[in-house]
Design an enzyme around this catalytic site. Sequence first.
Site, PDB file in Angstrom:
ATOM      1  N   ARG A  14       1.021  -1.110  -0.035  1.00 50.11           N
ATOM      2  CA  ARG A  14      -0.139   0.019   0.144  1.00 50.11           C
ATOM      3  C   ARG A  14       0.747   1.246   0.052  1.00 50.11           C
ATOM      4  O   ARG A  14       0.352   2.160  -0.581  1.00 50.11           O
ATOM      5  CB  ARG A  14      -0.844  -0.124   1.289  1.00 50.11           C
ATOM      6  CG  ARG A  14      -1.739   1.412   1.416  1.00 50.11           C
ATOM      7  CD  ARG A  14      -2.485   1.248   2.402  1.00 50.11           C
ATOM      8  NE  ARG A  14      -3.371   2.369   2.688  1.00 50.11           N
ATOM      9  CZ  ARG A  14      -4.195   2.692   3.622  1.00 50.11           C
ATOM     10  NH1 ARG A  14      -4.752   1.752   4.472  1.00 50.11           N
ATOM     11  NH2 ARG A  14      -5.103   3.861   3.714  1.00 50.11           N
ATOM     12  N   ASN A  71     -10.561  -4.416  -0.753  1.00 50.96           N
ATOM     13  CA  ASN A  71     -10.429  -3.355  -1.817  1.00 50.96           C
ATOM     14  C   ASN A  71      -9.556  -3.690  -3.011  1.00 50.96           C
ATOM     15  O   ASN A  71      -8.927  -4.555  -2.784  1.00 50.96           O
ATOM     16  CB  ASN A  71      -9.817  -2.040  -1.230  1.00 50.96           C
ATOM     17  CG  ASN A  71     -11.054  -1.104  -0.607  1.00 50.96           C
ATOM     18  OD1 ASN A  71     -12.216  -1.087  -1.242  1.00 50.96           O
ATOM     19  ND2 ASN A  71     -10.686  -0.713   0.715  1.00 50.96           N
ATOM     20  N   CYS A 118     -18.868  -1.552   1.225  1.00 51.26           N
ATOM     21  CA  CYS A 118     -18.101  -0.515   1.602  1.00 51.26           C
ATOM     22  C   CYS A 118     -18.727   0.257   2.646  1.00 51.26           C
ATOM     23  O   CYS A 118     -19.965   0.421   2.921  1.00 51.26           O
ATOM     24  CB  CYS A 118     -17.868   0.480   0.356  1.00 51.26           C
ATOM     25  SG  CYS A 118     -17.065   1.865   0.719  1.00 51.26           S
ATOM     26  N   HIS A 133     -16.867   3.863  -4.122  1.00 52.26           N
ATOM     27  CA  HIS A 133     -15.803   4.897  -4.032  1.00 52.26           C
ATOM     28  C   HIS A 133     -16.258   5.814  -5.369  1.00 52.26           C
ATOM     29  O   HIS A 133     -15.442   6.910  -5.534  1.00 52.26           O
ATOM     30  CB  HIS A 133     -14.509   4.544  -3.934  1.00 52.26           C
ATOM     31  CG  HIS A 133     -14.303   3.837  -2.586  1.00 52.26           C
ATOM     32  ND1 HIS A 133     -12.777   3.603  -2.448  1.00 52.26           N
ATOM     33  CD2 HIS A 133     -14.760   3.488  -1.668  1.00 52.26           C
ATOM     34  CE1 HIS A 133     -12.886   2.868  -1.197  1.00 52.26           C
ATOM     35  NE2 HIS A 133     -14.051   2.723  -0.715  1.00 52.26           N
ATOM     36  N   TYR A 185     -14.653  10.256  -1.598  1.00 51.72           N
ATOM     37  CA  TYR A 185     -13.945   9.985  -2.556  1.00 51.72           C
ATOM     38  C   TYR A 185     -13.931  10.919  -3.730  1.00 51.72           C
ATOM     39  O   TYR A 185     -12.975  10.997  -4.704  1.00 51.72           O
ATOM     40  CB  TYR A 185     -13.916   8.482  -3.155  1.00 51.72           C
ATOM     41  CG  TYR A 185     -12.988   7.636  -2.074  1.00 51.72           C
ATOM     42  CD1 TYR A 185     -11.795   7.065  -2.136  1.00 51.72           C
ATOM     43  CD2 TYR A 185     -13.779   6.884  -1.057  1.00 51.72           C
ATOM     44  CE1 TYR A 185     -11.387   6.396  -1.155  1.00 51.72           C
ATOM     45  CE2 TYR A 185     -13.237   6.315  -0.093  1.00 51.72           C
ATOM     46  CZ  TYR A 185     -11.861   5.834   0.001  1.00 51.72           C
ATOM     47  OH  TYR A 185     -11.479   5.179   0.730  1.00 51.72           O
TER      48      TYR A 185
HETATM   49  P1  NAD Z   1      -4.541  -5.573   7.210  1.00 52.04           P
HETATM   50  O1  NAD Z   1      -3.220  -5.160   6.202  1.00 52.04           O
HETATM   51  O2  NAD Z   1      -4.221  -5.514   8.431  1.00 52.04           O
HETATM   52  O3  NAD Z   1      -4.773  -7.045   6.250  1.00 52.04           O
HETATM   53  C1  NAD Z   1      -5.707  -7.996   6.854  1.00 52.04           C
HETATM   54  C2  NAD Z   1      -5.082  -9.119   7.021  1.00 52.04           C
HETATM   55  O4  NAD Z   1      -4.863  -9.812   5.726  1.00 52.04           O
HETATM   56  C3  NAD Z   1      -3.550  -9.261   7.624  1.00 52.04           C
HETATM   57  O5  NAD Z   1      -3.401 -10.008   8.594  1.00 52.04           O
HETATM   58  C4  NAD Z   1      -2.953 -10.093   6.366  1.00 52.04           C
HETATM   59  O6  NAD Z   1      -1.839 -11.113   7.056  1.00 52.04           O
HETATM   60  C5  NAD Z   1      -3.978 -11.014   5.729  1.00 52.04           C
HETATM   61  N1  NAD Z   1      -3.625 -11.268   4.271  1.00 52.04           N
HETATM   62  C6  NAD Z   1      -2.743 -10.784   3.399  1.00 52.04           C
HETATM   63  N2  NAD Z   1      -2.745 -11.559   2.414  1.00 52.04           N
HETATM   64  C7  NAD Z   1      -3.794 -12.644   2.573  1.00 52.04           C
HETATM   65  C8  NAD Z   1      -4.054 -13.858   2.071  1.00 52.04           C
HETATM   66  N3  NAD Z   1      -3.642 -13.865   0.473  1.00 52.04           N
HETATM   67  N4  NAD Z   1      -5.135 -14.682   2.490  1.00 52.04           N
HETATM   68  C9  NAD Z   1      -5.417 -14.302   3.823  1.00 52.04           C
HETATM   69  N5  NAD Z   1      -5.067 -13.393   4.428  1.00 52.04           N
HETATM   70  C10 NAD Z   1      -4.239 -12.271   3.913  1.00 52.04           C
HETATM   71  O7  NAD Z   1      -5.742  -4.903   6.135  1.00 52.04           O
HETATM   72  P2  NAD Z   1      -6.922  -4.240   6.975  1.00 52.04           P
HETATM   73  O8  NAD Z   1      -6.282  -2.682   6.913  1.00 52.04           O
HETATM   74  O9  NAD Z   1      -7.368  -4.490   7.811  1.00 52.04           O
HETATM   75  O10 NAD Z   1      -7.907  -4.093   5.191  1.00 52.04           O
HETATM   76  C11 NAD Z   1      -7.961  -5.351   4.914  1.00 52.04           C
HETATM   77  C12 NAD Z   1      -8.734  -5.171   3.598  1.00 52.04           C
HETATM   78  O11 NAD Z   1     -10.091  -4.548   3.734  1.00 52.04           O
HETATM   79  C13 NAD Z   1      -7.758  -4.257   2.660  1.00 52.04           C
HETATM   80  O12 NAD Z   1      -8.076  -4.810   1.244  1.00 52.04           O
HETATM   81  C14 NAD Z   1      -8.663  -2.848   2.720  1.00 52.04           C
HETATM   82  O13 NAD Z   1      -8.533  -2.222   1.674  1.00 52.04           O
HETATM   83  C15 NAD Z   1     -10.090  -3.230   2.961  1.00 52.04           C
HETATM   84  N6  NAD Z   1     -10.979  -2.258   3.440  1.00 52.04           N
HETATM   85  C16 NAD Z   1     -12.151  -2.333   2.941  1.00 52.04           C
HETATM   86  C17 NAD Z   1     -13.017  -1.008   3.282  1.00 52.04           C
HETATM   87  C18 NAD Z   1     -14.276  -1.002   2.698  1.00 52.04           C
HETATM   88  O14 NAD Z   1     -14.998  -0.229   2.824  1.00 52.04           O
HETATM   89  N7  NAD Z   1     -14.726  -2.179   1.660  1.00 52.04           N
HETATM   90  C19 NAD Z   1     -12.736  -0.390   4.212  1.00 52.04           C
HETATM   91  C20 NAD Z   1     -11.643  -0.541   4.927  1.00 52.04           C
HETATM   92  C21 NAD Z   1     -10.593  -1.552   4.685  1.00 52.04           C
HETATM   93  C1  G6P Z   2     -12.527   4.070   3.924  1.00 52.07           C
HETATM   94  C2  G6P Z   2     -13.011   3.020   2.786  1.00 52.07           C
HETATM   95  C3  G6P Z   2     -12.127   1.923   2.802  1.00 52.07           C
HETATM   96  C4  G6P Z   2     -10.656   2.312   2.694  1.00 52.07           C
HETATM   97  C5  G6P Z   2     -10.493   2.814   4.146  1.00 52.07           C
HETATM   98  C6  G6P Z   2      -9.030   3.082   4.331  1.00 52.07           C
HETATM   99  O1  G6P Z   2     -13.555   4.371   4.741  1.00 52.07           O
HETATM  100  O2  G6P Z   2     -14.187   2.991   2.485  1.00 52.07           O
HETATM  101  O3  G6P Z   2     -12.568   1.223   1.401  1.00 52.07           O
HETATM  102  O4  G6P Z   2     -10.021   1.420   2.274  1.00 52.07           O
HETATM  103  O5  G6P Z   2     -11.460   3.507   4.594  1.00 52.07           O
HETATM  104  O6  G6P Z   2      -8.990   3.308   5.708  1.00 52.07           O
HETATM  105  P1  G6P Z   2      -7.701   3.255   6.262  1.00 52.07           P
HETATM  106  O7  G6P Z   2      -7.655   3.467   7.921  1.00 52.07           O
HETATM  107  O8  G6P Z   2      -6.917   2.135   6.030  1.00 52.07           O
HETATM  108  O9  G6P Z   2      -6.786   4.391   5.647  1.00 52.07           O
HETATM  109 MN    MN Z   3     -14.524   1.607   0.984  1.00 49.23          MN
END
Ligand code: NAD
Ligand code: G6P
Ligand code: MN
Length: 433
Positions: free
Chosen positions: A93, A147, A169, A199, A253
């Site tokens: 990232r 994401n 999301c 987004h 966004y």
């Molecule tokens: P993070 O960096 O804590 O990752 C979560 C876990 O995924 C980690 O413990 C990591 O070891 C594990 N991981 C990596 N590759 C893997 C694989 N192939 N199989 C299983 N586990 C695996 O990330 P986070 O900050 O908790 O975010 C997780 C995901 O959620 C990201 O893709 C982020 O963009 C997404 N997210 C989405 C939204 C949304 O609105 N949809 C909001 C926040 C975060």
């Molecule tokens: C937002 C979005 C997510 C994004 C995240 C990032 O609200 O909806 O899709 O990945 O927050 O949050 P962070 O704390 O990882 O910057």
């Molecule tokens: Mn999102």
Amino acid sequence: GLKIAVIGGGSSYTPELVEGFINRHHELPVRELWLVDIPEGEEKLNIVGELARRMVIKAGIDMTIYLTLDRRQALAGADFVTTQFRVGLLAARQKDEAIPLKYGVIGQETNGPGGLFKALRTIPVILEITKDIEELCPEAWLVNFTNPAGMITEAVLRHSNIKKVVGLCNVPIGMKMDLAEVLGVEADRLEIQFAGLNHMVYGLDVFLDGISIKEKALAAASDPGKQMSMKNIAALGWEPDFIKGIGVLPCPYHRYYYKTDEMLAEELEAFETTGTRADVVKGVETELFDLYKNVELQTKPEQLEKRGGAYYSEAACSLINSIYNNKQDVQPVNTKNCGAIAGIPYDSAVEVNCIITKEGPKPITVGELPVAVRGLVQQIKSFERTAVEAAVSGDYYNALTAMAINPLVPSDTIAKYLLDDMLEAHKDYLPAF
Ligand code: NAD
Ligand code: G6P
Ligand code: MN
Ligand code: MN
């Protein structure tokens, strides 16, 4: 009872999810919660898993938390699979956010070049997961939070045999909660008619107790004293006359598209002082995991609200609850368009209000989007489809096309430099290229 598998279970967001299941336990009987991670995430998985166990004990409910690095064991017989993983971890990232800045392009992990590369890294993995689901839990619903959620949903819809997929999301629920606060009303009295892409979602209309208050909502959303945003997006103020003119509620966004220069300047400045958002999140994560390690802690700490995805369990758990209990309530999710938004392909992913039934989300017909936003939404969908094709094929020209047609990338030449630079930087996670 239900078995739920959470892929990327070591995420700092997991306590939210656990809290959401605990709060709904009287109607959503989750008996087994399987948290899956990879070896790199094992330490986080253990810390967050132990906290989850303490939360369940405190709540006094019948739910067992399993921790595993074996995805197949976790998926076997699951009723719901939620995904929240990060391929390449925060280091990847950081590159998504830092490299574009060198070229004077916004560094963002879900939109622009960062979003493209997060998609290229993640889509091959999600398609492996859907193959496992097909084999091990073919009846399960896949609830994807990973994401870029819109492109992941698009990839699963077009390139897997899984039909039961929903992308989630927290932006729509965040918009609703922020707007309620600004207007000084309870959030459950507000209804926003969401339509667009992940987004890239707009509020086409806003209702209070069923009566449109759109003009008032637009004025509130652009009130210089009350800027609404997510924790990861600088809350730069909207031009009130622009919001009045465009006539729809933008999402946070949209600042990247309608305030590109200002957002870039903001990011460059932040880069010099605090680094990228990935660097900031590293600090927040350290703080969170230090708290999670405390054996006295038995609830989700409020510091989790420093993450951009705060309140995501509201979205995830209400969705699962409404599918399981056939609630037929309205929720904004990423799903197959099926003609709901005119001009977007029938089988593409859109983010739109849906009726949530036992058979999944049924999108509510929108028709044509207002002319002022139709073009941008189309452009982003073209970008998303091209990016998905690139991820699946490993084709350089698809990837370059996706990069160049993204509105945040100013020229074909910059697109090529940026693509080559990022392909090299991420090559360990891009076996197809
Ligand atoms: P993070 O960096 O804590 O990752 C979560 C876990 O995924 C980690 O413990 C990591 O070891 C594990 N991981 C990596 N590759 C893997 C694989 N192939 N199989 C299983 N586990 C695996 O990330 P986070 O900050 O908790 O975010 C997780 C995901 O959620 C990201 O893709 C982020 O963009 C997404 N997210 C989405 C939204 C949304 O609105 N949809 C909001 C926040 C975060
Ligand atoms: C937002 C979005 C997510 C994004 C995240 C990032 O609200 O909806 O899709 O990945 O927050 O949050 P962070 O704390 O990882 O910057
Ligand atoms: Mn999102
Ligand atoms: Mn361009």
